[in-house]
Design an enzyme around this catalytic site. Sequence first.
Site, PDB file in Angstrom:
ATOM      1  CG  PHE A   1      -2.107   0.796   1.231  1.00 20.74           C
ATOM      2  CD1 PHE A   1      -3.350   0.200   1.083  1.00 20.74           C
ATOM      3  CD2 PHE A   1      -2.051   2.182   1.345  1.00 20.74           C
ATOM      4  CE1 PHE A   1      -4.507   0.959   1.048  1.00 20.74           C
ATOM      5  CE2 PHE A   1      -3.200   2.944   1.309  1.00 20.74           C
ATOM      6  CZ  PHE A   1      -4.431   2.335   1.164  1.00 20.74           C
TER       7      PHE A   1
ATOM      8  CE1 TYR B   1      -5.121  -3.492  12.158  1.00 20.08           C
ATOM      9  CE2 TYR B   1      -5.339  -5.599  11.032  1.00 20.08           C
ATOM     10  CZ  TYR B   1      -5.636  -4.770  12.093  1.00 20.08           C
ATOM     11  OH  TYR B   1      -6.437  -5.223  13.110  1.00 20.08           O
TER      12      TYR B   1
ATOM     13  CB  VAL C   1      -0.287   5.013   7.809  1.00 21.08           C
ATOM     14  CG1 VAL C   1      -1.799   4.935   7.993  1.00 21.08           C
ATOM     15  CG2 VAL C   1       0.321   3.625   7.985  1.00 21.08           C
ATOM     16  CB  ILE C   2      -1.413   9.206   3.754  1.00 13.65           C
ATOM     17  CG1 ILE C   2      -0.001   8.906   3.226  1.00 13.65           C
ATOM     18  CG2 ILE C   2      -1.765  10.675   3.530  1.00 13.65           C
ATOM     19  CD1 ILE C   2       0.185   9.101   1.740  1.00 13.65           C
TER      20      ILE C   2
ATOM     21  CG  HIS D   1      -8.778   2.706   7.508  1.00 14.08           C
ATOM     22  ND1 HIS D   1      -9.526   1.591   7.831  1.00 14.08           N
ATOM     23  CD2 HIS D   1      -7.780   2.258   6.706  1.00 14.08           C
ATOM     24  CE1 HIS D   1      -8.993   0.526   7.250  1.00 14.08           C
ATOM     25  NE2 HIS D   1      -7.939   0.906   6.570  1.00 14.08           N
TER      26      HIS D   1
END
Length: 156
Positions: free
Chosen positions: A22, A58, A82-83, A89
């Site tokens: 991701f 995650y 992670v943005i 979330h």
Amino acid sequence: MRTIEGSVAAPAARVAIIVARFNHFINDSLVTGAVDALKRIGQVKDDNISVIWVPGAYEIPLAAQAAAKSGKYDGVVALGTVIRGSTAHFDFVAGESSSGLLGTSLAFDIPVGFGILTTENLEQSIERAGTKAGNKGSEAALTVLEMLNVLKAIKE
Ligand code: INI
């Protein structure tokens, strides 16, 4: 008085880099930074570095735990991005990744470098992946090598 300070040279270290797919466009640069730091600064052999891809940040703790449990690695470098979006979330993914990794490090007595970017936007991520704010992948990799040497010195 005894002072323990680790150096970053660890030629015999076996290192697993665990990286999320991701946001891979950012994470590719974190991997480049980590591998460069391990080899060029830490003198780690190419054969002793494994790059393990997982779907998202995650999932990194589970793979880190498996790597630690396997006994095949002396240290783990966790890389991801992670943005923050408009939902909660972000908090779950970022929070669980970080607590999961700390849990693995403490449970298996293995250094885990936290190279997971947690940013407000894409620009902040780019800045930390090899542009004006350095490369957090390199920093996480060097932290693992330093901690390996610190732990070794504590036990000697
Ligand atoms: N995973 C990331 O690595 N970064 C993110 O920014 C992200 N966001 O924003 O959703 C993300 N989500 C996927 C997550 O890590 C898991 O792969 C997914 O929830 C399946 O378990």
